[in-house]
Design a protein around this motif. Sequence first.
Motif, short mmCIF file in Angstrom:
data_model
loop_
_atom_site.label_atom_id
_atom_site.label_comp_id
_atom_site.label_asym_id
_atom_site.label_seq_id
_atom_site.Cartn_x
_atom_site.Cartn_y
_atom_site.Cartn_z
N ASP A 138 15.68 17.11 -6.47
CA ASP A 138 17.05 16.71 -6.75
C ASP A 138 17.10 15.19 -6.68
O ASP A 138 16.49 14.57 -5.80
N VAL A 139 17.83 14.57 -7.62
CA VAL A 139 17.90 13.11 -7.68
C VAL A 139 18.49 12.54 -6.39
O VAL A 139 17.99 11.55 -5.84
N THR A 140 19.55 13.17 -5.88
CA THR A 140 20.18 12.67 -4.66
C THR A 140 19.21 12.67 -3.50
O THR A 140 19.08 11.68 -2.77
N VAL A 141 18.49 13.77 -3.32
CA VAL A 141 17.53 13.88 -2.23
C VAL A 141 16.38 12.90 -2.40
O VAL A 141 15.91 12.29 -1.44
N ALA A 142 15.95 12.73 -3.65
CA ALA A 142 14.83 11.81 -3.93
C ALA A 142 15.15 10.38 -3.52
O ALA A 142 14.24 9.62 -3.17
N GLU A 143 16.41 10.01 -3.57
CA GLU A 143 16.80 8.63 -3.30
C GLU A 143 17.27 8.38 -1.87
O GLU A 143 17.63 7.26 -1.52
N LEU A 144 17.27 9.43 -1.04
CA LEU A 144 17.63 9.24 0.36
C LEU A 144 16.45 8.67 1.13
O LEU A 144 15.30 8.99 0.87
N ALA A 145 16.76 7.81 2.08
CA ALA A 145 15.73 7.24 2.95
C ALA A 145 16.27 7.18 4.38
O ALA A 145 17.42 6.80 4.60
N VAL A 146 15.43 7.60 5.32
CA VAL A 146 15.79 7.53 6.74
C VAL A 146 15.09 6.32 7.34
O VAL A 146 13.87 6.23 7.34
N GLU A 147 15.88 5.36 7.80
CA GLU A 147 15.30 4.16 8.41
C GLU A 147 15.52 4.21 9.92
O GLU A 147 16.65 4.38 10.39
N THR A 148 14.44 4.07 10.64
CA THR A 148 14.50 4.07 12.10
C THR A 148 14.03 2.72 12.63
O THR A 148 13.14 2.09 12.05
N PHE A 149 14.63 2.30 13.72
CA PHE A 149 14.30 1.02 14.34
C PHE A 149 13.66 1.28 15.70
O PHE A 149 14.33 1.72 16.63
N LEU A 150 12.37 1.04 15.77
CA LEU A 150 11.60 1.29 16.98
C LEU A 150 11.60 0.05 17.86
O LEU A 150 11.29 -1.04 17.38
N PRO A 151 11.95 0.17 19.12
CA PRO A 151 11.88 -1.00 20.01
C PRO A 151 10.46 -1.56 20.03
O PRO A 151 9.49 -0.82 20.19
N ALA A 152 10.34 -2.86 19.85
CA ALA A 152 9.03 -3.50 19.81
C ALA A 152 8.54 -3.91 21.19
O ALA A 152 7.41 -4.41 21.32
N ASP A 153 9.37 -3.73 22.21
CA ASP A 153 8.93 -4.03 23.58
C ASP A 153 9.71 -3.14 24.54
O ASP A 153 10.72 -2.52 24.19
N ARG A 154 9.21 -3.07 25.78
CA ARG A 154 9.83 -2.19 26.77
C ARG A 154 11.22 -2.66 27.15
O ARG A 154 12.09 -1.85 27.49
N GLU A 155 11.42 -3.98 27.13
CA GLU A 155 12.73 -4.52 27.52
C GLU A 155 13.83 -4.08 26.55
O GLU A 155 14.94 -3.73 26.96
N THR A 156 13.51 -4.08 25.25
CA THR A 156 14.49 -3.62 24.26
C THR A 156 14.79 -2.14 24.46
O THR A 156 15.95 -1.71 24.39
N ALA A 157 13.76 -1.35 24.71
CA ALA A 157 13.96 0.08 24.95
C ALA A 157 14.86 0.31 26.15
O ALA A 157 15.79 1.14 26.12
N ALA A 158 14.60 -0.42 27.21
CA ALA A 158 15.41 -0.26 28.43
C ALA A 158 16.85 -0.67 28.18
O ALA A 158 17.80 -0.03 28.67
N TYR A 159 17.05 -1.74 27.42
CA TYR A 159 18.40 -2.21 27.11
C TYR A 159 19.18 -1.14 26.36
O TYR A 159 20.36 -0.89 26.64
N LEU A 160 18.54 -0.51 25.37
CA LEU A 160 19.21 0.53 24.59
C LEU A 160 19.54 1.75 25.45
O LEU A 160 20.63 2.32 25.34
#
Length: 283
Positions: A255-277
């Motif tokens: 399906d065209v709609t499904v083909a154009e969907l994208a899931v973007e995830t933001f991974l903490p690049a350090d432990r401090e960012t993870a803890a803050y979140l």
Amino acid sequence: MTTVLPDTGVGPLLRDWREQRRISQLELALRADSSARHISFIETGRSRPSEDMVLRLAEQLDVPVRERNALLVIAGYAPRYPQTPLDDPAMASLRESLDRLLAAYEPYPALVVDGTYGVVAANRGVALLLDGVPEKLLTPPLNAMRLTLHPEGLAPRIVNLPEWRADLLAQMGRQIALVRSPELRALYDEVAAYPAPARADTERAGGAVPVAGGADGAGRERDLAAAFALPMLLEHGGRVLSFVSSIATFNTPMDVTVAELAVETFLPADRETAAYLHAHVPS
């Protein structure tokens, strides 16, 4: 809607896709179980490809689903792939699955965008990062590129804006090369013309915003140089959070709609960012 170029035969378009992929006629013929002579005849208009041949060539050339429909129409056939609105009842299961995926990723930010970076869904991690963005940019329909690069959006808070902006524009440029989308081209022209906020320049000149764990500006630059992927360094609540982004799409979409969907995830690049979140995103 499928974009169709009525004055252009399917043969030259298939040739354009082949050349863009840097594949010879012989290599394409071997992949599509055909002959180089037949491929040549198709590209020059001496032979009209069957519907099956158009689809086989499009698959081997990794043509996006929307553009496969366009090739079929130009060749005189009906579009093969539907374009179902995401709010259609038939998409209920998909929407629920995406919502569960975004919720499971919390407290880390994650969102779903369509083919023109319209925000389809987002979790509470994203909502935290957008805190303080003017209401006019948060009024639907939301657009991820506008939210990120607009001088009143996240841009003034992105410490390494020049690098992050260049990466996003290059990403859009690659997508424009794959799909003939006037909407995407207009969006690119708009966000590329945004003036750079003064914050992006002054921060590099020696601003003293601490990272999530309290390191100074020099430490932040070292983190940037040592990162395994280009991070987005985003100021939030007097701290600088560090993220790396990953993008996932659906395999073999029908399906065209499904083909154009994208899931973007933001991974903490350090432990401090993870803890803050973990400390600031509601559970």
